[in-house]
Design an enzyme around this catalytic site. Sequence first.
Site, PDB file in Angstrom:
ATOM      1  N   TRP A   3      48.523  57.059  49.293  1.00  0.00           N
ATOM      2  CA  TRP A   3      49.835  58.111  49.600  1.00  0.00           C
ATOM      3  C   TRP A   3      51.154  57.435  49.586  1.00  0.00           C
ATOM      4  O   TRP A   3      52.070  58.084  49.861  1.00  0.00           O
ATOM      5  CB  TRP A   3      49.146  58.419  51.377  1.00  0.00           C
ATOM      6  CG  TRP A   3      49.867  57.786  51.816  1.00  0.00           C
ATOM      7  CD1 TRP A   3      49.119  56.419  51.598  1.00  0.00           C
ATOM      8  CD2 TRP A   3      50.284  57.958  52.836  1.00  0.00           C
ATOM      9  NE1 TRP A   3      50.124  55.626  53.350  1.00  0.00           N
ATOM     10  CE2 TRP A   3      50.818  56.533  53.928  1.00  0.00           C
ATOM     11  CE3 TRP A   3      51.046  59.093  54.240  1.00  0.00           C
ATOM     12  CZ2 TRP A   3      51.110  56.219  54.987  1.00  0.00           C
ATOM     13  CZ3 TRP A   3      51.161  58.645  54.954  1.00  0.00           C
ATOM     14  CH2 TRP A   3      51.690  57.176  55.564  1.00  0.00           C
ATOM     15  N   GLU A  23      43.861  54.866  59.493  1.00  0.00           N
ATOM     16  CA  GLU A  23      43.380  54.419  59.422  1.00  0.00           C
ATOM     17  C   GLU A  23      42.716  52.842  60.702  1.00  0.00           C
ATOM     18  O   GLU A  23      41.471  52.072  60.313  1.00  0.00           O
ATOM     19  CB  GLU A  23      44.137  53.262  58.235  1.00  0.00           C
ATOM     20  CG  GLU A  23      44.298  52.977  57.582  1.00  0.00           C
ATOM     21  CD  GLU A  23      45.184  52.269  56.405  1.00  0.00           C
ATOM     22  OE1 GLU A  23      44.712  51.689  55.998  1.00  0.00           O
ATOM     23  OE2 GLU A  23      45.605  53.049  55.329  1.00  0.00           O
ATOM     24  N   LYS A  52      47.416  50.506  63.395  1.00  0.00           N
ATOM     25  CA  LYS A  52      47.858  49.901  62.652  1.00  0.00           C
ATOM     26  C   LYS A  52      49.470  50.017  62.366  1.00  0.00           C
ATOM     27  O   LYS A  52      49.486  48.491  61.706  1.00  0.00           O
ATOM     28  CB  LYS A  52      46.561  49.567  61.380  1.00  0.00           C
ATOM     29  CG  LYS A  52      47.466  48.615  59.927  1.00  0.00           C
ATOM     30  CD  LYS A  52      46.051  48.971  58.662  1.00  0.00           C
ATOM     31  CE  LYS A  52      46.959  48.353  57.768  1.00  0.00           C
ATOM     32  NZ  LYS A  52      45.896  48.653  56.378  1.00  0.00           N
TER      33      LYS A  52
END
Length: 800
Positions: free
Chosen positions: A358, A497, A618
């Site tokens: 992405w 994530e 993250k």
Amino acid sequence: MDSWAVSFDDYLPSHEGTRESLCTLANGYWGTRGAAEESIADEVHYPGTYFAGVYDVVTWHVGGEPAPDEEMVNAPNWLPVRFRLDGGDWFGLDALDDADLLDFGQELDVRHGILSRGVTFRHDGGRVTTVRSRRFVSQAYSRIAAMRVSILPVNWSGRVTVRSGIDGRVSNTNVPSHTPRIHRHLRPTELRESAPDTVLLEVQTHRSGIRIATAARTTVRVGDARADPEREFRSHEGGAVAQEFTVEPAPGEPLTIEKVVCVSTSRDRAVRSPVEAAEQGVERAGSFDDLYRTHEDAWERLWTEFAVELRPAGKEALALHFNAFHVLQTLNAVDTDLDAGIPARGLHGEAYDGHVFWDEIFVYPFITMRRPSLAPALLAYRHRRLGAAEAAAARIGRSGAMFPWQSGIAGDDVTPRRLLNPLSGEWIPDNSRLQRHVGLGVAFSAWQYYESTGDTQFLLQEGADLIVGVARFFASLAVYDPVRDRYSIDHVMGPDEFHDGYLDRPGEGVTDNVYTNVMTAWVLRRAIATVDALGRHPGRLAWRRLGIAPGELDEWDRIARRLTVVFNQDGSLSQFEGYERLEPIDLDEYRRRFGSIGRLDLILNAEHDTTNRYQVSKQPDALMLLYLLSAEELRELLADMGYDLPPEAIVRTVERYSVTSTYGSTLSNVVHSWLEARLDRERSWEFLQRTLASDLGDIQQGTTREGVHIAAMAGSVDMVTRCYAGIEMRDDRLWFHPRMPVEIDSIHFHLVYRDQALSVTLSQSELRIVSAEGRANAIRLVVEGVEFELGSGEERRFTL
């Protein structure tokens, strides 16, 4: 400071892998790391060469289970020019004592795309020799590269033996922690001396069957005169070819070796065979000087489009040029024939196996604003894999197109299912394939290209297919709850994530991730607008091709208006349902214990804990909405969904996720710099400096050696231009809302909007926009809320 050159004046073996990545030369078709021409892959060096779109698959096993791995292939090494003096050992810097290395210098000229190195060393009881080299991968001829090596015996005379060749005995080992075994992808199919001064090697990948041919022509000069020494052809059945020769220059007389290389693969168009194309290409190629002149001219033309001039011109200006240089090297030669996406780590190393992620959502603005024609060529990579995305959606019982988290050759999901935790030495599940939002990024980029260019033909064809395909998939994910009169999307991961599920269902995704839901609403609205535009086009052929079912648009509109958005108690956006009920975590304590906590998930896993338990990220997730959309557009979108987002809620959202982030991705600094530009310009500048240093400073402490971070590089340039100038492209208008840090005196750059080429100069007191002469239609500008019209050849100045 020279803002166009990166220089190193010492040789540090421990830094060599990182420098090789930083000094990679490429053109979008192929690239080669900046390894020394005499080096081989070992603990210090890694002379990798990569071709855009060339992947191969190997299958190994983890815990008895097969683990197929699709990797961007390390191709034959064309660099080798090795030498030895008077019958001694082959030269290598690592064999020298520190006292014998008298001088070292290496420079990457990013304005002209050339890498230079100079070494002076003492050997054999006081003899002194200087070696200088220059090389480039041509921007003018995408399949050509050239190198010049000069060996100067300063105070002695004797025999110099040179071996110039191509080495195909390579493997993928740039990321040692990736797999426990060496991945060899190539088998030689042809090795020969095709001309008195030329050698050729062709190899083929094992599983994908791609052939790669490399032809290398070597010429020799002693002093000013061309030399024709007797050459011995050498080949190795493992896949290496070379010519070896010996000359005897006099003291102070340089021996100059010029090596010109041409490559071709079986993916190329309009060639009979890779071997024939490589041989003919190198035969027709000019000298090093001739090729360099055309290469230099090509870079000058590129910088006319892409250069960003920052004043004062300090280290930040150099980093901007350096970052733009590497993005251009990765993408410039991409066209619809090449069929290549945007590899997250460029053509610079093997991190992430060279896959397409992405990350491209951060790169498209850099391209679309400056060379719009490049964007559809890159989006064509996604469009060609639309069938694979539709098949993937169908396999899980959904409609539309489900693009994979990681993509390679065919568009199927090549995301690894397991990840090695280096802290525990154990293989752990990798559920990142649940990041379905990658498709939302594809649709977003397709619409942004259309918004920037007004390219109706693109929208009628590839654009509509991508936008509608993604919209259908996410509409099919939405589940209606009649009690709440709301739709929800479950079993997904957001960009964060760190959360692949809840504690009682790890690895199964979360519910109502705010980024996924809000961007789904945005894409559904654009899909409706796309279908409406297609329905108004003469013949309505594209509209019919999409097969819009009765009531389908009404369903999209209903889902877009009634998707769930979760808020925290303080009014800020909640990352997903249940996020606020997770435990807080003391990140400072982990920083004290571990220093870097970017991969806190691995730290906790090694301690038999999980990030699913905590309010920690993250990288930006909910905050991505404020990166992709202006605050005004986000408020309007949420209002249409039935939610209020007052300005103070935006501030609280930014503050909440700023303190709970581990900044584990280089993209974190890009997003936070963008968000702080409206809140705290000093802090925005600090984040920008970190972004600019992502690779030049190797801020992740060792990851750059495995490839640069293309999205962060593009994002840094985008930050200085699009963010600080406050540029938006929406509602058929080009918007400017400048907010520049006090550390910057002025910014100058070019952009293209609706066929008008614009020169933009922004200072602390003025915005100046100049349109190039031409026949493009007038465009609408909105500067600080006031609308103007700008025609071709006109200039506007605005006092800020």
